[in-house]
Write a protein that holds these residues in place. Structure first.
Motif, PDB file in Angstrom:
ATOM      1  N   TYR A   1     -27.255 -11.177  58.277  1.00 20.88           N
ATOM      2  CA  TYR A   1     -27.004 -12.398  59.048  1.00 20.88           C
ATOM      3  C   TYR A   1     -25.917 -13.256  58.404  1.00 20.88           C
ATOM      4  O   TYR A   1     -25.156 -13.931  59.097  1.00 20.88           O
ATOM      5  CB  TYR A   1     -28.284 -13.227  59.170  1.00 20.88           C
ATOM      6  CG  TYR A   1     -29.372 -12.582  59.996  1.00 20.88           C
ATOM      7  CD1 TYR A   1     -29.074 -11.892  61.158  1.00 20.88           C
ATOM      8  CD2 TYR A   1     -30.700 -12.659  59.598  1.00 20.88           C
ATOM      9  CE1 TYR A   1     -30.073 -11.290  61.906  1.00 20.88           C
ATOM     10  CE2 TYR A   1     -31.704 -12.065  60.343  1.00 20.88           C
ATOM     11  CZ  TYR A   1     -31.385 -11.377  61.496  1.00 20.88           C
ATOM     12  OH  TYR A   1     -32.376 -10.788  62.233  1.00 20.88           O
ATOM     13  N   SER A   2     -25.856 -13.229  57.077  1.00 22.67           N
ATOM     14  CA  SER A   2     -24.842 -14.038  56.385  1.00 22.67           C
ATOM     15  C   SER A   2     -23.472 -13.369  56.412  1.00 22.67           C
ATOM     16  O   SER A   2     -22.466 -13.982  56.059  1.00 22.67           O
ATOM     17  CB  SER A   2     -25.259 -14.284  54.934  1.00 22.67           C
ATOM     18  OG  SER A   2     -25.161 -13.095  54.167  1.00 22.67           O
ATOM     19  N   GLY A   3     -23.444 -12.090  56.821  1.00 16.97           N
ATOM     20  CA  GLY A   3     -22.177 -11.365  56.903  1.00 16.97           C
ATOM     21  C   GLY A   3     -21.608 -10.965  55.562  1.00 16.97           C
ATOM     22  O   GLY A   3     -20.408 -10.687  55.447  1.00 16.97           O
ATOM     23  N   ASP A   4     -22.458 -10.902  54.545  1.00 16.43           N
ATOM     24  CA  ASP A   4     -21.987 -10.604  53.189  1.00 16.43           C
ATOM     25  C   ASP A   4     -22.133  -9.111  52.895  1.00 16.43           C
ATOM     26  O   ASP A   4     -23.210  -8.635  52.531  1.00 16.43           O
ATOM     27  CB  ASP A   4     -22.788 -11.424  52.177  1.00 16.43           C
ATOM     28  CG  ASP A   4     -22.171 -11.390  50.791  1.00 16.43           C
ATOM     29  OD1 ASP A   4     -21.743 -10.306  50.361  1.00 16.43           O
ATOM     30  OD2 ASP A   4     -22.116 -12.452  50.145  1.00 16.43           O
ATOM     31  N   LEU A   5     -21.040  -8.364  53.051  1.00 24.32           N
ATOM     32  CA  LEU A   5     -21.064  -6.917  52.850  1.00 24.32           C
ATOM     33  C   LEU A   5     -21.443  -6.555  51.418  1.00 24.32           C
ATOM     34  O   LEU A   5     -22.197  -5.603  51.184  1.00 24.32           O
ATOM     35  CB  LEU A   5     -19.701  -6.317  53.197  1.00 24.32           C
ATOM     36  CG  LEU A   5     -19.539  -4.812  52.962  1.00 24.32           C
ATOM     37  CD1 LEU A   5     -20.524  -4.021  53.813  1.00 24.32           C
ATOM     38  CD2 LEU A   5     -18.094  -4.385  53.260  1.00 24.32           C
ATOM     39  N   GLY A   6     -20.937  -7.306  50.447  1.00 21.14           N
ATOM     40  CA  GLY A   6     -21.225  -7.010  49.048  1.00 21.14           C
ATOM     41  C   GLY A   6     -22.706  -7.065  48.743  1.00 21.14           C
ATOM     42  O   GLY A   6     -23.252  -6.184  48.060  1.00 21.14           O
ATOM     43  N   THR A   7     -23.379  -8.092  49.251  1.00 19.63           N
ATOM     44  CA  THR A   7     -24.819  -8.224  49.012  1.00 19.63           C
ATOM     45  C   THR A   7     -25.592  -7.139  49.747  1.00 19.63           C
ATOM     46  O   THR A   7     -26.576  -6.597  49.226  1.00 19.63           O
ATOM     47  CB  THR A   7     -25.310  -9.618  49.447  1.00 19.63           C
ATOM     48  OG1 THR A   7     -24.565 -10.616  48.750  1.00 19.63           O
ATOM     49  CG2 THR A   7     -26.785  -9.793  49.139  1.00 19.63           C
ATOM     50  N   VAL A   8     -25.153  -6.803  50.964  1.00 12.53           N
ATOM     51  CA  VAL A   8     -25.803  -5.725  51.716  1.00 12.53           C
ATOM     52  C   VAL A   8     -25.712  -4.422  50.924  1.00 12.53           C
ATOM     53  O   VAL A   8     -26.706  -3.697  50.762  1.00 12.53           O
ATOM     54  CB  VAL A   8     -25.160  -5.558  53.108  1.00 12.53           C
ATOM     55  CG1 VAL A   8     -25.695  -4.298  53.795  1.00 12.53           C
ATOM     56  CG2 VAL A   8     -25.432  -6.784  53.971  1.00 12.53           C
ATOM     57  N   ARG A   9     -24.526  -4.123  50.419  1.00 15.09           N
ATOM     58  CA  ARG A   9     -24.340  -2.898  49.625  1.00 15.09           C
ATOM     59  C   ARG A   9     -25.239  -2.897  48.394  1.00 15.09           C
ATOM     60  O   ARG A   9     -25.847  -1.876  48.048  1.00 15.09           O
ATOM     61  CB  ARG A   9     -22.877  -2.784  49.192  1.00 15.09           C
ATOM     62  CG  ARG A   9     -21.939  -2.283  50.275  1.00 15.09           C
ATOM     63  CD  ARG A   9     -20.505  -2.306  49.796  1.00 15.09           C
ATOM     64  NE  ARG A   9     -19.611  -1.666  50.749  1.00 15.09           N
ATOM     65  CZ  ARG A   9     -18.292  -1.795  50.733  1.00 15.09           C
ATOM     66  NH1 ARG A   9     -17.708  -2.548  49.795  1.00 15.09           N
ATOM     67  NH2 ARG A   9     -17.548  -1.183  51.624  1.00 15.09           N
TER      68      ARG A   9
ATOM     69  N   ASP B   1     -18.083  -3.574  59.468  1.00 11.58           N
ATOM     70  CA  ASP B   1     -18.170  -3.006  58.121  1.00 11.58           C
ATOM     71  C   ASP B   1     -19.621  -2.836  57.675  1.00 11.58           C
ATOM     72  O   ASP B   1     -19.970  -1.859  57.005  1.00 11.58           O
ATOM     73  CB  ASP B   1     -17.397  -3.868  57.116  1.00 11.58           C
ATOM     74  CG  ASP B   1     -17.743  -5.341  57.197  1.00 11.58           C
ATOM     75  OD1 ASP B   1     -18.557  -5.719  58.063  1.00 11.58           O
ATOM     76  OD2 ASP B   1     -17.197  -6.127  56.395  1.00 11.58           O
ATOM     77  N   ILE B   2     -20.492  -3.754  58.079  1.00 11.56           N
ATOM     78  CA  ILE B   2     -21.906  -3.639  57.706  1.00 11.56           C
ATOM     79  C   ILE B   2     -22.579  -2.532  58.512  1.00 11.56           C
ATOM     80  O   ILE B   2     -23.407  -1.775  57.982  1.00 11.56           O
ATOM     81  CB  ILE B   2     -22.630  -4.985  57.896  1.00 11.56           C
ATOM     82  CG1 ILE B   2     -22.068  -6.019  56.905  1.00 11.56           C
ATOM     83  CG2 ILE B   2     -24.141  -4.824  57.700  1.00 11.56           C
ATOM     84  CD1 ILE B   2     -22.699  -7.399  57.016  1.00 11.56           C
ATOM     85  N   VAL B   3     -22.228  -2.407  59.794  1.00 13.12           N
ATOM     86  CA  VAL B   3     -22.759  -1.313  60.612  1.00 13.12           C
ATOM     87  C   VAL B   3     -22.397   0.028  59.977  1.00 13.12           C
ATOM     88  O   VAL B   3     -23.247   0.925  59.834  1.00 13.12           O
ATOM     89  CB  VAL B   3     -22.200  -1.381  62.054  1.00 13.12           C
ATOM     90  CG1 VAL B   3     -22.519  -0.088  62.820  1.00 13.12           C
ATOM     91  CG2 VAL B   3     -22.776  -2.583  62.795  1.00 13.12           C
ATOM     92  N   GLU B   4     -21.144   0.171  59.573  1.00 17.36           N
ATOM     93  CA  GLU B   4     -20.693   1.423  58.947  1.00 17.36           C
ATOM     94  C   GLU B   4     -21.446   1.686  57.647  1.00 17.36           C
ATOM     95  O   GLU B   4     -21.814   2.832  57.350  1.00 17.36           O
ATOM     96  CB  GLU B   4     -19.188   1.349  58.688  1.00 17.36           C
ATOM     97  CG  GLU B   4     -18.352   1.366  59.964  1.00 17.36           C
ATOM     98  CD  GLU B   4     -16.868   1.161  59.707  1.00 17.36           C
ATOM     99  OE1 GLU B   4     -16.057   1.557  60.565  1.00 17.36           O
ATOM    100  OE2 GLU B   4     -16.529   0.595  58.637  1.00 17.36           O
ATOM    101  N   GLU B   5     -21.685   0.635  56.881  1.00 25.43           N
ATOM    102  CA  GLU B   5     -22.394   0.786  55.611  1.00 25.43           C
ATOM    103  C   GLU B   5     -23.833   1.243  55.847  1.00 25.43           C
ATOM    104  O   GLU B   5     -24.344   2.126  55.144  1.00 25.43           O
ATOM    105  CB  GLU B   5     -22.379  -0.539  54.845  1.00 25.43           C
ATOM    106  CG  GLU B   5     -22.794  -0.426  53.394  1.00 25.43           C
ATOM    107  CD  GLU B   5     -21.796   0.352  52.552  1.00 25.43           C
ATOM    108  OE1 GLU B   5     -22.227   0.959  51.545  1.00 25.43           O
ATOM    109  OE2 GLU B   5     -20.595   0.368  52.896  1.00 25.43           O
ATOM    110  N   LEU B   6     -24.496   0.662  56.837  1.00 28.73           N
ATOM    111  CA  LEU B   6     -25.879   1.040  57.141  1.00 28.73           C
ATOM    112  C   LEU B   6     -25.959   2.489  57.629  1.00 28.73           C
ATOM    113  O   LEU B   6     -26.887   3.226  57.270  1.00 28.73           O
ATOM    114  CB  LEU B   6     -26.459   0.093  58.192  1.00 28.73           C
ATOM    115  CG  LEU B   6     -26.743  -1.337  57.714  1.00 28.73           C
ATOM    116  CD1 LEU B   6     -27.013  -2.257  58.898  1.00 28.73           C
ATOM    117  CD2 LEU B   6     -27.931  -1.361  56.756  1.00 28.73           C
ATOM    118  N   LEU B   7     -24.986   2.901  58.415  1.00 28.46           N
ATOM    119  CA  LEU B   7     -24.991   4.274  58.932  1.00 28.46           C
ATOM    120  C   LEU B   7     -24.789   5.300  57.819  1.00 28.46           C
ATOM    121  O   LEU B   7     -25.229   6.447  57.933  1.00 28.46           O
ATOM    122  CB  LEU B   7     -23.915   4.433  60.010  1.00 28.46           C
ATOM    123  CG  LEU B   7     -24.195   3.677  61.322  1.00 28.46           C
ATOM    124  CD1 LEU B   7     -23.010   3.785  62.268  1.00 28.46           C
ATOM    125  CD2 LEU B   7     -25.468   4.204  61.988  1.00 28.46           C
TER     126      LEU B   7
END
Length: 334
Positions: A260-268, A299-305
């Protein structure tokens, strides 16, 4: 009227009518010659005009407050020798870190744990501002390290929120409750995490603070760190035992909050710790992939996939991530 008396009277009068420079400030003018003398540093005149104000408790209390704020130990000492009403003078000196003035109050144990109008004690004020020497002096004279102030916070809460690590170490050493719950059941570690105070977090974790503590809305420290992109805290908390898949009261995981925060680094960073990604959660049964698709975060969608998340997983309303991307017009995600 003596020359000194006239000078003070003129000074006081000029402030009252706004002709003196100080009158241009957003301050109340001195209410008496005694207060004017203290406020403008005319220390030697205070004893000379004392008799005129000996029985004027309001004027003496105001003068004592000004002297305490200014750190004027000489005037504070004189006023206390001749006046027993301390009021909030100790609070003001502690807040400003005036150690020599605080020392003068060492015998006034009745005010050490007294609350000001905003429910703060001298120790809380000194801890919030990070004045370690003042904190040590107050505790030495039996200020209560676990006294509860505004919103049920202790001195440790305030020092943690503002990142005063040395003050925190001392308070913990002197018996501060590390997991004391303030308003909304937030601990000092909650406040340090919310305020992005990394060193404060390290001090508390090192002192065995609970990394899994949750507030009234079931938000854990990891939830706060993930939602704000505080990656260093995320790593420390998980390493210290924080549960990555814990849900908030409204059914959100740390990964979802990072999405939700849009933070790719934290998601990774969170994905490296293998969270559950395909279990629908919350009222809608949404997964992290649903959230990323709905927001258009390619970018987050791609990371989750990359983590083999099922792209056809449905929410409770049977909508897939693709449905949400189409609904919101996110062409690149589609």
């Amino acid at each position: 009227m003596s020359l000194q008396d006239k000078a003070l009277q003129l000074l006081s009068d000029s402030i009252r009518i706004g002709t003196h420079d100080w009158g241009l400030c957003n301050e109340y003018p001195p209410s008496s010659k005694l207060v004017a003398a203290v406020k403008f540093g005319l220390d030697d005149l205070v004893p000379d005009i004392w008799e005129e104000f000996r029985d004027d408790n309001e004027a003496v209390s105001e003068a004592l407050q000004y002297a305490s704020v200014q750190g004027n130990a000489k005037v504070v000492s004189f006023l206390l020798e001749n006046h027993s009403e301390i009021g909030n003078a100790l609070h003001l000196a502690a807040k400003k870190g005036h150690l020599e003035v605080v020392k003068i109050f060492h015998g006034a144990k009745t005010v050490l744990n007294m609350h000001s109008c905003d429910q703060m004690t001298p120790l809380m004020l000194a801890s919030k501002a990070g004045y370690l020497d003042v904190v040590k002096l107050l505790v030495h004279h039996e200020a209560n390290v676990n006294e509860v102030g505004p919103r049920k916070r202790t001195a440790l809460h305030f020092s943690a929120e503002f990142g005063h690590s040395e003050v925190m170490k001392y308070l913990i050493q002197e018996g501060s409750r590390i997991n004391a719950a303030a308003d909304s059941v937030r601990t000092p570690l909650h406040l340090a995490t919310q305020s992005a105070q990394l060193e404060a977090i390290q001090v508390l974790i090192g002192a065995k603070a609970n990394p899994c503590a949750a507030d009234k809305k079931s938000r854990t420290l990891l939830h706060f760190a993930a939602s704000t992109g505080f990656m260093e805290a995320v790593e420390i908390l998980i390493t210290s035992g924080a549960e990555i898949d814990t849900l908030t009261a409204d059914g959100r995981t740390a990964v979802q909050l990072a999405v939700y925060s849009g933070d790719l680094g934290t998601v990774r960073q969170l994905l490296q710790h293998h969270p559950v990604l395909e279990a629908p959660v919350g009222v809608s049964g949404e997964t992290a992939l649903h959230a990323a698709a709905a927001l258009g975060s390619l970018d987050i969608v791609e990371e989750l996939l990359k983590y083999k998340v099922n792209p056809n997983i449905c929410r409770k309303d049977r909508r897939t991530p693709l449905h949400l991307a189409v609904q919101n017009g996110h062409i690149k995600v589609i």
